[in-house]
Design a protein around this motif. Structure first.
Motif, short mmCIF file in Angstrom:
data_model
loop_
_atom_site.label_atom_id
_atom_site.label_comp_id
_atom_site.label_asym_id
_atom_site.label_seq_id
_atom_site.Cartn_x
_atom_site.Cartn_y
_atom_site.Cartn_z
N MET A 1 58.55 55.32 42.53
CA MET A 1 57.39 55.23 41.69
C MET A 1 56.51 53.95 42.01
O MET A 1 57.33 52.98 42.74
CB MET A 1 57.78 54.82 40.35
N PRO A 2 55.32 53.83 41.88
CA PRO A 2 54.56 52.60 42.31
C PRO A 2 54.98 51.27 41.45
O PRO A 2 55.40 51.44 40.44
CB PRO A 2 53.15 53.18 41.96
N LYS A 3 54.72 50.27 42.21
CA LYS A 3 54.92 48.99 41.55
C LYS A 3 53.81 48.38 40.82
O LYS A 3 53.72 47.56 39.94
CB LYS A 3 55.58 48.18 42.40
N ALA A 4 52.60 48.76 41.41
CA ALA A 4 51.16 48.14 41.09
C ALA A 4 49.93 49.03 41.00
O ALA A 4 50.07 50.11 41.69
CB ALA A 4 51.18 46.82 42.23
N VAL A 5 49.15 48.65 40.45
CA VAL A 5 47.70 49.45 40.54
C VAL A 5 46.77 48.71 41.28
O VAL A 5 46.24 47.61 41.15
CB VAL A 5 47.55 49.80 38.91
N LEU A 6 46.18 49.38 41.92
CA LEU A 6 44.86 48.91 42.82
C LEU A 6 43.69 49.69 42.30
O LEU A 6 43.55 51.13 42.35
CB LEU A 6 45.30 49.26 44.12
N TRP A 7 42.85 48.99 41.97
CA TRP A 7 41.61 49.59 41.04
C TRP A 7 40.19 49.16 41.99
O TRP A 7 40.04 48.15 42.43
CB TRP A 7 41.31 48.80 39.77
N ASP A 8 39.78 50.42 42.02
CA ASP A 8 38.01 50.53 42.48
C ASP A 8 37.47 50.02 41.19
O ASP A 8 37.94 49.76 40.28
CB ASP A 8 37.75 51.71 42.91
N PHE A 9 36.17 49.55 41.59
CA PHE A 9 35.45 49.01 40.54
C PHE A 9 34.37 49.82 39.89
O PHE A 9 34.45 50.30 38.83
CB PHE A 9 34.74 47.43 40.92
N GLY A 10 33.30 50.27 41.08
CA GLY A 10 32.35 50.94 40.31
C GLY A 10 32.69 52.50 40.06
O GLY A 10 33.24 53.04 40.63
N ASN A 11 32.34 52.63 38.76
CA ASN A 11 32.57 54.02 38.26
C ASN A 11 34.07 54.31 37.94
O ASN A 11 34.74 55.52 37.93
CB ASN A 11 31.90 55.08 38.95
N VAL A 12 34.82 53.16 38.07
CA VAL A 12 36.26 53.08 37.68
C VAL A 12 36.13 52.14 36.48
O VAL A 12 36.78 52.40 35.41
CB VAL A 12 37.12 52.74 38.60
N ILE A 13 35.96 50.88 36.62
CA ILE A 13 35.91 49.76 35.64
C ILE A 13 34.59 49.66 34.78
O ILE A 13 34.57 49.53 33.83
CB ILE A 13 36.37 48.51 36.08
N VAL A 14 33.66 49.83 35.71
CA VAL A 14 32.17 49.83 35.36
C VAL A 14 31.29 50.77 35.78
O VAL A 14 31.62 51.13 36.90
CB VAL A 14 31.49 48.41 35.68
N ARG A 15 30.50 51.23 35.01
CA ARG A 15 29.57 52.34 35.58
C ARG A 15 28.45 52.11 36.27
O ARG A 15 27.69 50.98 35.83
CB ARG A 15 28.99 53.03 34.03
N TRP A 16 28.17 52.34 37.37
CA TRP A 16 27.18 52.25 38.29
C TRP A 16 26.48 53.34 38.97
O TRP A 16 26.98 54.29 39.12
CB TRP A 16 27.81 51.21 39.42
#
Length: 200
Positions: A1-16
Motif C-alpha cells: 500500500m502506498p504511504k503518500a499521495v503525489l498530486w499533479d496540479f492542473g486539472n487535478v487540483i485546479v481546472r486549467w
C-alpha cells in the motif's frame, strides 16, 4: 500500500484550459480552435514549463505570427484567466488526507513564473509538504528523471507513492517506474481510489 499521495496540479487540483481565456478573445469558436491548434499550441507552451521565460517564449512566437501579437501576449498577461477554480472533490480529499496525517506532495509541469499564483488558487496547496515544479528543475513529466527527483527529494520509493495526474502519458511513465497511479478523469472516482488503498 502506498504511504503518500503525489498530486499533479492542473486539472487535478485546479481546472486549467486555455479555451477559458481564448473563448473571450475569439468569439468565433472555429477561429479560437485554429489559433490554439496552430499558434499558441501546447507544444509551444512546453518550454516555459521547463524553465524558459514567458517573455522569451512569447517573443519568438510573436516574431513568427506578428498579426497575432496581442493574442499571443495574452497567454502570459492573462494567464490566470485560463483557470476556472479548484476541483471540490480533490480539495476535500486533500483535507481528509491531511486530517489522517497522510503525507502529500506535488509534482507539476509548471513555469517557475506562475507557480506562486497557482498555489494561491486553493488552500489545498498549503497541505502539501513539498513540491517538485518542472520550471525550477529544467525537466518535466513524463521524463523519468523528474520522478526519480521526487523519490530523492521526499525520501520515498516509487511504490510508496500514489500518483494522481490527468495525463495518461505521465501516468504511464510513473507506472513503468513502479508508482501506484490514478489517471484522473472523473473527480467522483478519486475518493474511492484513495479508500481502496487504505489512505482514507
Amino acid at each position: 500500500m502506498p504511504k503518500a499521495v503525489l498530486w499533479d496540479f492542473g486539472n487535478v487540483i485546479v481546472r486549467w484550459n486555455p479555451r477559458t481565456l481564448y473563448d473571450k478573445i475569439f468569439p468565433d469558436a472555429a477561429e479560437c480552435e485554429r489559433f490554439l491548434a496552430t499558434v499558441c499550441t501546447l507544444s509551444w507552451h512546453a518550454p516555459t514549463d521547463c524553465g524558459v521565460t514567458f517573455a522569451d517564449n512569447v517573443a519568438a512566437l510573436v516574431e513568427a505570427h506578428p498579426h497575432h501579437e496581442p493574442h499571443i501576449r495574452a497567454w502570459h498577461e492573462r494567464w490566470g484567466e485560463m483557470f476556472s477554480g479548484p476541483i471540490a472533490e480533490t480539495e476535500a480529499a486533500i483535507e481528509a488526507l491531511h486530517a489522517r496525517g497522510v503525507a502529500q506532495y506535488g509534482l507539476s509541469n509548471i513555469s517557475h513564473e506562475t507557480l506562486d499564483s497557482t498555489l494561491a488558487m486553493s488552500p489545498a496547496f498549503g497541505r502539501l509538504s513539498g513540491i517538485v515544479a518542472s520550471g525550477f528543475e529544467g525537466v518535466m513529466k513524463p521524463d523519468p528523471a523528474i520522478y526519480r527527483l521526487c523519490c530523492e527529494r521526499f525520501g520515498l520509493a516509487p511504490s510508496d507513492f500514489f500518483f494522481v495526474d490527468d495525463s495518461e502519458r505521465n501516468i504511464a511513465a510513473a507506472r513503468a517506474m513502479g508508482f501506484d497511479t490514478l489517471h484522473f478523469t472523473d473527480p467522483a472516482a478519486l475518493r474511492p481510489a484513495l479508500e481502496a488503498r487504505g489512505l482514507l
